[in-house]
Design a protein around this motif. Sequence first.
Motif, PDB file in Angstrom:
ATOM      1  N   THR A  32      -0.588  -6.760  -6.534  1.00 63.16           N
ATOM      2  CA  THR A  32      -1.846  -6.398  -5.869  1.00 63.16           C
ATOM      3  C   THR A  32      -3.062  -6.640  -6.756  1.00 63.16           C
ATOM      4  O   THR A  32      -4.185  -6.306  -6.369  1.00 63.16           O
ATOM      5  N   ASP A  61       0.833  -1.204   0.000  1.00 63.21           N
ATOM      6  CA  ASP A  61       0.000   0.000   0.000  1.00 63.21           C
ATOM      7  C   ASP A  61       0.870   1.258   0.000  1.00 63.21           C
ATOM      8  O   ASP A  61       0.591   2.225  -0.729  1.00 63.21           O
ATOM      9  N   SER A  86      -3.984  -5.097  -9.365  1.00 66.91           N
ATOM     10  CA  SER A  86      -4.619  -3.823  -9.704  1.00 66.91           C
ATOM     11  C   SER A  86      -5.061  -3.816 -11.169  1.00 66.91           C
ATOM     12  O   SER A  86      -4.374  -4.362 -12.045  1.00 66.91           O
TER      13      SER A  86
END
Length: 421
Positions: free
Chosen positions: A221, A191, A223
């Motif tokens: 992640t 993060d 994404s």
Amino acid sequence: MSGEGHPSKTGSSKENALSAYRRGDPNALTLLERVLRDSPNDGELLVNYAAAAAASGATDPFSRIESILVQSPDWIDGQKALARLKTEFGLAKPLNTLEQAIELLPDHPGLWIAYIGLLGAGDQHEMAAEKVAGLRKRIGDLPALRLLEARHSGFAGQCDHAQMLLEGLPENIPELHYELARNSLRLGRLDQAAEALDAGLSKNPNDVGMLALAELCWRATKSVSHRWLLPDDLLVVQVPLNLGETQLDNLALAIAALHTTHSAPLGQSLVGGTQTRGDLRWRQEPEIVDLFAALEGELRTYASRLHSLDEKHPLKPLASRAPRITASWSILLESEGFHVSHLHNSGLISSALHLQVPKNLADGEGMLELGRPPSDIPLSIGPFAQFRPLPGHLVLFPSFVYHGTSKFHEGPRLTVAFDAA
């Protein structure tokens, strides 16, 4: 010292000599020596003469440049060039001359920065971090020095210490967001890495290093941004160059003859092999001239695939113009050789053209791996693509993709690589 960017009184004679060296003219060494008689302190000539003399097998090829460094130990470009040449041609203690200069001029910042950079290039990051820490104690806790110590500490595995150094640094320091993102990835703080990447890319959306970290972070992640950055089957291709067997053999012989050094250059990715000096684009051998004509054609074809990219994608500008090769070289890996995962920063497109491949490769040997994180970033993701090396086949991919190769046990592996933008 005079040097690149500072015209010497020899004018065109100097340029002719340097051009002859870049092209591989057999008379280049003689031409360089002739021009040096009139301009014995020209830095660019001295460095190129030293490289040409070493490649020719001359005895004591670095004597001229070493003599100048005795007189002018603060000639930074000369110190760095000599250290790199000594490394590539297998001489012991390549940093010795620079270390002697620091003993003479212990408060010279340029010498220290050059020394620390060369330590890092030689993978001596722990020592580099220690040297920067010593400088911070001597001359002050400057933000630029904190950033430099953090960089080398992170590569040395001292990630918590690196994080402590990075925290509180002014936001306007160049490369701060990059270092924060990389160290956060090392620590597994995805993060925080994503936040640093967003901040850095908002300022420099086409920065290759930042995009490379973003590729790793977004893939780790899951994404949606990763699909935007690397659309499926669009930006990574392997294509045959359509070279005949005889043409390929002759090209491999011409390229192999250029491998005159004995060790890998400082700061490069190869382990167990050599890299050619200079830019292959300027060579005059017919086989190499023909090769680059073929490569330019493949680049035009690759660019034609990019029209569907989003307007903000870093490779989108190449859809409307022919990419130009910005740098080119060859790698010769011997048995057990490989490339660590790395990047190129001189273009938008990177490549690997295999000319000679070991016979009877076992499964997984000698593979070109795209997307494997570098060794200092222990993410639980592997490469997103792997290519078996095929003679005469070219792999093209974005320069923001980390890439390396797996080991092979026997036989040489000869490649040509280039960047384009």
